[in-house]
Scaffold this active site. Structure first.
Site, PDB file in Angstrom:
ATOM      1  N   LYS A  53       0.831  -1.204   0.000  1.00  0.00           N
ATOM      2  CA  LYS A  53       0.000   0.000   0.000  1.00  0.00           C
ATOM      3  C   LYS A  53       0.869   1.259   0.000  1.00  0.00           C
ATOM      4  O   LYS A  53       0.567   2.231  -0.701  1.00  0.00           O
ATOM      5  CB  LYS A  53      -0.933  -0.016   1.216  1.00  0.00           C
ATOM      6  CG  LYS A  53      -2.027  -1.068   1.139  1.00  0.00           C
ATOM      7  CD  LYS A  53      -2.719  -1.270   2.475  1.00  0.00           C
ATOM      8  CE  LYS A  53      -3.710  -2.406   2.394  1.00  0.00           C
ATOM      9  NZ  LYS A  53      -4.287  -2.767   3.708  1.00  0.00           N
ATOM     10  N   GLN A  97      -5.317  -2.093   9.809  1.00  0.00           N
ATOM     11  CA  GLN A  97      -4.923  -3.315   9.118  1.00  0.00           C
ATOM     12  C   GLN A  97      -5.368  -4.538   9.925  1.00  0.00           C
ATOM     13  O   GLN A  97      -5.034  -4.686  11.090  1.00  0.00           O
ATOM     14  CB  GLN A  97      -3.408  -3.344   8.915  1.00  0.00           C
ATOM     15  CG  GLN A  97      -2.907  -4.573   8.186  1.00  0.00           C
ATOM     16  CD  GLN A  97      -3.396  -4.643   6.745  1.00  0.00           C
ATOM     17  OE1 GLN A  97      -3.363  -3.646   6.018  1.00  0.00           O
ATOM     18  NE2 GLN A  97      -3.869  -5.806   6.346  1.00  0.00           N
ATOM     19  N   ASP A 120     -11.540   2.338   3.805  1.00  0.00           N
ATOM     20  CA  ASP A 120     -11.598   0.888   3.625  1.00  0.00           C
ATOM     21  C   ASP A 120     -13.034   0.416   3.422  1.00  0.00           C
ATOM     22  O   ASP A 120     -13.270  -0.705   2.972  1.00  0.00           O
ATOM     23  CB  ASP A 120     -10.982   0.195   4.846  1.00  0.00           C
ATOM     24  CG  ASP A 120     -10.061  -0.947   4.472  1.00  0.00           C
ATOM     25  OD1 ASP A 120      -9.773  -1.117   3.271  1.00  0.00           O
ATOM     26  OD2 ASP A 120      -9.613  -1.682   5.382  1.00  0.00           O
TER      27      ASP A 120
END
Length: 292
Positions: A53, A97, A120
């Site tokens: 990322k 995450q 997200d």
């Protein structure tokens, strides 16, 4: 001839626009769009995902930073960090995450994220928006993997409206939001799973089949209608008979690609789209501040 729906081609078309959008944000607000990732613990796979990322963010003109917290971080401490980032006007997107250590309730932490910074696409407010938009909507908010799949379908000219879509897998990350997005585009949607009766018959009825189970080569040629579009979300790592590490999907690509009308490969299909849609949503979150 079967169309192999490679992400690389679609990303090349998307990349130029994302770079322009990021540059426009920077020119307007005086800084690059910012994505802040919270990484708790030392999970090796998570570390790889975060590095990927970071690399993609740099290529597109997005400022990405990772806050690495120790594995024994308490839920209260993680929530405090999320609230701190919520209040920071220079942070446009927040990503926690997954997975997180067992002492942390990931749902509670994710839903503490300001919905305007939920790049997200996992908060309850984002989920609610996805399921309540008008029919035939072009809604672009939601989890990044299903969004990436929609982008692939659009890029390769796969019609969705009126099609019979079957999704195998009912996760909150892929299966359920994928169903909402396909339904919003006019498909008739079935969510199948491990308890679905006559699963193989259900799959054979699909014009668009999305496999998201995490089971290596679960979908065989016998499960696919000739000419169907097959989307493989699976990423299954294993060591073959020669001792080599391999990555394959939920679909038996070699067999299914001979009868499908279009199919995504693994690797090189859905996976790379996910990271790019994360960046797209970060840029969009930053751009939204321009009109405020």
């Amino acid at each position: 001839m079967t169309t192999i729906m490679k992400a690389k081609t679609a990303i090349a078309a998307l990349e130029e626009q994302l770079q322009k959008d990021a540059a426009q944000v920077k020119a307007t607000i005086g800084r690059e769009p910012n994505l802040t990732v919270l990484l708790v613990g030392d999970d090796p796979a998570s570390a790889i995902y975060v590095r990927n990322k970071q690399k993609r963010a740099e290529q597109l003109g997005v400022d990405s930073q990772t806050l690495h917290l120790p594995a024994d971080t308490t839920q209260a401490a993680l929530l405090a960090k999320v609230h701190e980032l919520n209040a920071d006007d220079k942070v446009d997107g927040i990503l926690v995450q997954l997975p997180v250590p067992d002492q942390i309730d990931d749902d509670a932490v994710i839903n503490a994220i300001d919905p305007s910074k939920d790049v997200d696409g996992f908060t309850l407010q984002t989920t609610g928006r996805l399921w309540t938009v008008p029919k035939n909507s072009q809604e672009t908010v939601g989890p990044c993997t299903p969004l990436g799949i929609i982008k692939l379908l659009d890029f390769y000219g796969i019609d969705i409206a009126g099609k019979n879509a079957v999704i195998v897998g009912r996760s909150n990350i892929v299966g359920k939001p994928m169903a909402a997005m396909l339904l919003n585009r006019g498909a008739t949607v079935t969510i199948a799973h491990s308890q679905t009766e006559n699963l193989h018959e259900v799959m054979r009825r699909a014009d668009i089949l999305v496999a998201a189970t995490g089971r290596r080569h679960m979908v065989t040629a016998a499960d696919v209608k000739p000419g169907a579009t097959v989307i493989d979300v699976g990423m299954n790592r294993f060591i073959d008979e020669n001792g080599k590490k391999r990555l394959v999907g939920d679909v038996d690509f070699d067999a299914v690609s001979k009868i499908a009308g279009a199919i995504t490969p693994v690797p090189g299909g859905v996976g790379p789209m996910t990271v790019n849609l994360l960046m797209a949503q970060t840029i969009r979150a930053a751009a939204a501040k321009i009109s405020q």
